[in-house]
Design an enzyme around this catalytic site. Structure first.
Site, PDB file in Angstrom:
ATOM      1  N   ASP A   3       2.863   2.117   8.043  1.00 12.19           N
ATOM      2  CA  ASP A   3       1.696   1.297   7.724  1.00 12.19           C
ATOM      3  C   ASP A   3       2.078   0.009   6.998  1.00 12.19           C
ATOM      4  OD1 ASP A   3      -0.942   0.715   7.859  1.00 12.19           O
ATOM      5  OD2 ASP A   3      -1.583   2.068   6.259  1.00 12.19           O
ATOM      6  N   ASP A  35       0.862  -1.194   0.000  1.00 10.01           N
ATOM      7  CA  ASP A  35       0.000   0.000   0.000  1.00 10.01           C
ATOM      8  C   ASP A  35       0.896   1.241   0.000  1.00 10.01           C
ATOM      9  OD1 ASP A  35      -2.311   1.535   0.051  1.00 10.01           O
ATOM     10  OD2 ASP A  35      -2.543   1.439   2.221  1.00 10.01           O
TER      11      ASP A  35
END
Ligand SMILES: Nc1ncnc2c1ncn2[C@@H]1O[C@H](COP(=O)(O)OP(=O)(O)OP(=O)(O)O)[C@@H](O)[C@H]1O
Length: 291
Positions: free
Chosen positions: A234, A217
């Site tokens: 993340d 991502d």
């Protein structure tokens, strides 16, 4: 800044007490009752704390127990305010072992709306084979996965927040930036030197790939900037290169990164980036053109 932080007073660890005492049932009961009482006071304080009133669903009792354990183990000594309320998790700032160590505490919500998507990333990751398919097991595995991914990336020399501890659905890591000087996303800043920034991101992707990881991502939203340094965040969804969709995730990361830097005026392509990331490392002692 200290006054913004609610100091937490964990109960004394009863570990030594257990060894010293003649632990008759009565004594064990007494200690258990005291621990229950202390946990219940702790739970009440956290539930009353202003910064946790954002989203009551984060703090179910099991989550509070996980935070309590992190406090008892000395990983968190005071809670500050929220840093972010994301799709899957809430991030808070806190003091770590002492006031000189600022940490980020990321708490995944068990009732995450991205539960189905989480399964897609977990299934096919050999490290998480056989995880039960219910929401709770999925989110707990996801939290452990982010911790393991951060550790692997950190050890590979990728600039990520240093992972510190994980407990159930709560992850403690280095806070990038400071409570009063927040790190910004790459998407929010003016990129002074896009060539260098692109090379740094490409090198991070390459290092991740060499230790068998694909972020999954990656974009200007999961790269934060502090003190002129780019930090990858993340990593919950990062998969190993063995994942059946690894190539698709890699190509998507490359498209996002190339698109961002093209908008900064660079001539970069997703295909070239993917080729650079997956290029085999030269053999040690192998022939080079200069030889
Ligand atoms: N270690 C950290 N240090 C400083 N800030 C952080 C840290 N981790 C996360 N943040 C901040 O919190 C935000 C959300 O973090 P993250 O992307 O890890 O969570 P998320 O729930 O997946 O969020 P989103 O739904 O926005 O993707 C980040 O954009 C960043 O601003």
């Amino acid at each position: 800044m200290t006054e913004e932080f609610d100091l937490l007073e964990p109960a004394d660890d009863p570990g030594d007490e257990w060894e010293e005492l003649d632990v008759s049932d009565t004594e064990a009961d007494r200690i258990a009752r005291r621990q229950d009482r202390e946990f219940s006071e702790f739970r009440k304080r956290l539930k009353d704390a202003d910064q946790f009133k954002l989203d009551g669903s984060v703090f179910d009792d099991a989550t509070l127990a996980a935070i309590y354990k992190l406090v008892q183990d000395g990983y968190i000594t005071a809670f500050g305010g929220p840093v972010s309320t994301g799709k899957e998790a809430n991030v808070f700032e806190a003091f770590g072992e002492d006031e000189s160590q600022e940490v980020a505490v990321k708490i995944y919500r068990i009732n995450s709306s991205n539960f189905t998507q989480m399964r897609e990333y977990l299934e096919g990751d050999p490290r998480f084979e056989g995880i039960a398919s219910d929401k709770k097991a999925t989110v707990l595995a996801w939290t452990r996965k982010e911790f393991a991914n951060l550790r692997r990336a950190y050890d590979a020399g990728v600039r990520v927040p240093e992972p510190i501890a994980v407990q159930r659905n709560a992850l403690v890591m280095e806070l990038v930036g400071h409570a009063d000087d927040r790190a910004r996303r790459l998407s929010e800043v003016t990129v002074e030197n896009p060539e260098t920034a692109f090379e740094v991101v490409r090198e991070y992707m390459r290092r991740l790939y060499r230790v068998g990881l694909i972020h999954g991502d990656l974009s200007e939203y999961n790269l934060i900037v502090h003190d002129g340094e780019l930090v990858v965040i993340d990593l919950g969804q990062a998969v190993t290169v063995h994942h059946p969709n690894a190539r698709t995730f890699l190509e998507r990361d490359c498209r996002n990164v190339a698109a961002f830097f093209s908008r900064q005026g660079l001539e970069v392509s997703a295909d070239d980036l993917a080729a650079a990331v997956t290029e085999p490392e030269p053999e040690p002692g192998g022939n080079s053109d200069e030889e």
